[in-house]
Design a protein around this motif. Sequence first.
Motif, PDB file in Angstrom:
ATOM      1  N   SER A  80      11.812  64.300 -33.197  1.00  0.00           N
ATOM      2  CA  SER A  80      10.634  64.570 -32.378  1.00  0.00           C
ATOM      3  C   SER A  80      10.656  63.711 -31.116  1.00  0.00           C
ATOM      4  O   SER A  80      11.212  62.608 -31.099  1.00  0.00           O
ATOM      5  CB  SER A  80       9.353  64.284 -33.170  1.00  0.00           C
ATOM      6  OG  SER A  80       8.207  64.421 -32.365  1.00  0.00           O
ATOM      7  N   THR A  81      10.025  64.200 -30.061  1.00  0.00           N
ATOM      8  CA  THR A  81       9.932  63.445 -28.809  1.00  0.00           C
ATOM      9  C   THR A  81       8.670  62.582 -28.755  1.00  0.00           C
ATOM     10  O   THR A  81       8.477  61.836 -27.807  1.00  0.00           O
ATOM     11  CB  THR A  81       9.911  64.405 -27.605  1.00  0.00           C
ATOM     12  OG1 THR A  81       8.784  65.289 -27.719  1.00  0.00           O
ATOM     13  CG2 THR A  81      11.195  65.232 -27.550  1.00  0.00           C
ATOM     14  N   VAL A  82       7.824  62.681 -29.772  1.00  0.00           N
ATOM     15  CA  VAL A  82       6.557  61.943 -29.809  1.00  0.00           C
ATOM     16  C   VAL A  82       6.783  60.538 -30.360  1.00  0.00           C
ATOM     17  O   VAL A  82       7.420  60.364 -31.408  1.00  0.00           O
ATOM     18  CB  VAL A  82       5.518  62.690 -30.667  1.00  0.00           C
ATOM     19  CG1 VAL A  82       4.257  61.853 -30.851  1.00  0.00           C
ATOM     20  CG2 VAL A  82       5.175  64.029 -30.026  1.00  0.00           C
ATOM     21  N   ASN A  83       6.238  59.533 -29.663  1.00  0.00           N
ATOM     22  CA  ASN A  83       6.440  58.143 -30.074  1.00  0.00           C
ATOM     23  C   ASN A  83       5.157  57.336 -30.223  1.00  0.00           C
ATOM     24  O   ASN A  83       5.173  56.286 -30.859  1.00  0.00           O
ATOM     25  CB  ASN A  83       7.337  57.422 -29.056  1.00  0.00           C
ATOM     26  CG  ASN A  83       8.754  57.962 -29.048  1.00  0.00           C
ATOM     27  OD1 ASN A  83       9.540  57.695 -29.946  1.00  0.00           O
ATOM     28  ND2 ASN A  83       9.073  58.755 -28.026  1.00  0.00           N
ATOM     29  N   GLN A 112       9.592  63.602 -47.179  1.00  0.00           N
ATOM     30  CA  GLN A 112      10.954  64.156 -47.199  1.00  0.00           C
ATOM     31  C   GLN A 112      11.057  65.396 -46.316  1.00  0.00           C
ATOM     32  O   GLN A 112      12.098  65.650 -45.699  1.00  0.00           O
ATOM     33  CB  GLN A 112      11.347  64.475 -48.644  1.00  0.00           C
ATOM     34  CG  GLN A 112      11.594  63.235 -49.486  1.00  0.00           C
ATOM     35  CD  GLN A 112      11.519  63.488 -50.980  1.00  0.00           C
ATOM     36  OE1 GLN A 112      11.400  64.632 -51.427  1.00  0.00           O
ATOM     37  NE2 GLN A 112      11.575  62.431 -51.765  1.00  0.00           N
ATOM     38  N   SER A 113       9.957  66.162 -46.232  1.00  0.00           N
ATOM     39  CA  SER A 113       9.933  67.329 -45.363  1.00  0.00           C
ATOM     40  C   SER A 113      10.054  66.921 -43.898  1.00  0.00           C
ATOM     41  O   SER A 113      10.723  67.599 -43.109  1.00  0.00           O
ATOM     42  CB  SER A 113       8.639  68.121 -45.580  1.00  0.00           C
ATOM     43  OG  SER A 113       8.517  69.181 -44.661  1.00  0.00           O
ATOM     44  N   VAL A 114       9.410  65.809 -43.542  1.00  0.00           N
ATOM     45  CA  VAL A 114       9.501  65.311 -42.160  1.00  0.00           C
ATOM     46  C   VAL A 114      10.928  64.832 -41.870  1.00  0.00           C
ATOM     47  O   VAL A 114      11.483  65.093 -40.807  1.00  0.00           O
ATOM     48  CB  VAL A 114       8.486  64.181 -41.913  1.00  0.00           C
ATOM     49  CG1 VAL A 114       8.579  63.681 -40.466  1.00  0.00           C
ATOM     50  CG2 VAL A 114       7.062  64.664 -42.207  1.00  0.00           C
ATOM     51  N   GLY A 159      13.814  71.381 -36.386  1.00  0.00           N
ATOM     52  CA  GLY A 159      13.338  72.313 -35.388  1.00  0.00           C
ATOM     53  C   GLY A 159      13.012  73.674 -35.954  1.00  0.00           C
ATOM     54  O   GLY A 159      12.281  74.453 -35.347  1.00  0.00           O
ATOM     55  N   ARG A 160      13.544  73.962 -37.138  1.00  0.00           N
ATOM     56  CA  ARG A 160      13.283  75.257 -37.780  1.00  0.00           C
ATOM     57  C   ARG A 160      12.740  75.068 -39.187  1.00  0.00           C
ATOM     58  O   ARG A 160      11.773  75.715 -39.575  1.00  0.00           O
ATOM     59  CB  ARG A 160      14.567  76.086 -37.831  1.00  0.00           C
ATOM     60  CG  ARG A 160      15.059  76.553 -36.457  1.00  0.00           C
ATOM     61  CD  ARG A 160      16.429  77.189 -36.578  1.00  0.00           C
ATOM     62  NE  ARG A 160      17.432  76.228 -37.076  1.00  0.00           N
ATOM     63  CZ  ARG A 160      18.686  76.528 -37.353  1.00  0.00           C
ATOM     64  NH1 ARG A 160      19.112  77.777 -37.206  1.00  0.00           N
ATOM     65  NH2 ARG A 160      19.522  75.594 -37.787  1.00  0.00           N
ATOM     66  N   THR A 161      13.353  74.193 -39.960  1.00  0.00           N
ATOM     67  CA  THR A 161      12.876  73.913 -41.313  1.00  0.00           C
ATOM     68  C   THR A 161      12.277  72.515 -41.355  1.00  0.00           C
ATOM     69  O   THR A 161      12.565  71.672 -40.505  1.00  0.00           O
ATOM     70  CB  THR A 161      14.019  74.016 -42.337  1.00  0.00           C
ATOM     71  OG1 THR A 161      15.043  73.059 -41.987  1.00  0.00           O
ATOM     72  CG2 THR A 161      14.618  75.408 -42.346  1.00  0.00           C
TER      73      THR A 161
END
Length: 323
Positions: free
Chosen positions: A130-133, A188-190, A195-197
Motif C-alpha cells: 500500500s502507498t498509505v503510511n 494474514q489477509s492484509v 492488489g487483487r486478492t
Amino acid sequence: MKYLLALLLIMPGLTWAQWSPSRTVTTTIGFAPGSGNEISFRKASDIVMKQNPGVSFFVETRPGADAAVASNAFMTAASDGLHLMVPSHMSLFVTNDIWQRDIKRFEYNSFRPVVTLGKSPLVLVASSKSTVNTPQEFVKYITNGKPVNIAVGGGAHRMAYEYIMIRTRADSKLIQQVSFQGPAPAVQSVAAYDGRTGTEFGIMPVAVAKPLIEAGKVRPIGLTGGPRLKALPMVPLLSDVIPGLRVYAGWTVVLPPQTPTVIVDWYVDRFGRAILSQEYLAWAEQNYIIVDRDELTPQGVMAYAEELRTVFAPIARNIKVEK
C-alpha cells in the motif's frame, strides 16, 4: 459421584483452598486460532500450571458469529469447574447484545466472570504494497471515491471500523469491511494483499499483528487507543485525525452460569497470581498488552463491562449491520 461433589461444594465452610480441578479443564475460545484471547490465555494458564502441579488446560477454538456460537454452547456447559471460556470484552458485553441479538441465547452478564487477562490497543495496518503510511493519508485515501476493503475479526475491531466510517463520512458502498473468524486470519489477509486478492487494510489487536509487523509483512498506520506504545514509538494515534477513537481489545476468563462461588474463587486466586507474576507482566509489556489490576476480580470485570456498555452500546445501536 456427581451429586456428592455438588453437595460438598455447597457445604458451609468449604473454601477454594479445598478445591482444585480434578482433571483437564476445557477452555473454549470463540475465534479462530491465533486470537488475542488464545495467546493471553495460553500464557496465563501456562503459569497457573507451573504454579499448581497437576492442573492442566485444553484449548478448544469454536469460531462463529463473533463468538456468539461458542457463548451459546457455553450456556449449557457443566458448572463443575472443568469448563472455562475466554470471551472478548466488546463482543460479550456490547456488540453481541445488538449485532447478534437474533441468534444469541445468553446475556452479557450470564456467565460468572473471573479476571481480565489483558487489553491491547487495536492497530490499523496496511499491506506492505500500500502507498498509505499515516493516519492523514488513510483518511484521504478512504474519502477519495475509490473502493477499499478493510479486514476485521471481532466486535472491537468492527466497532473501530464503524467509528472511523461515521467520523470520516466515508462512503459505505465503497469502503467495506471484510469479516474474518478472528484477528489472525484478518491480519494474514492484509499480508497477502497483492492488489487483487487479500485486503489492503485491517484492524486488529497489536498483540496479534506484532509478528507480521516485525516481519515487514504489514505496516502499522495508527493505534485506536492511547497513549502511544513505548515499544512502537513511531506509530501515531488515529485519534489525532479521528477524534474520540479509543477502542481496545480485551479478554476475560468466565465460568458457566451457576458455577459455585468456591470454584470461582479458586480461579480468581490462581489466575490473579499468574497475571501479577513477573513472567506474565514482562510478556504482556513485550506484546503490547495492558494489565489492569482493577479487573482481577469478578466485581472489577463487571464494572468495566458496565462502563463499556455505557460508552459503546448507543453507538452500536445506531449502526446498521448487514446480515
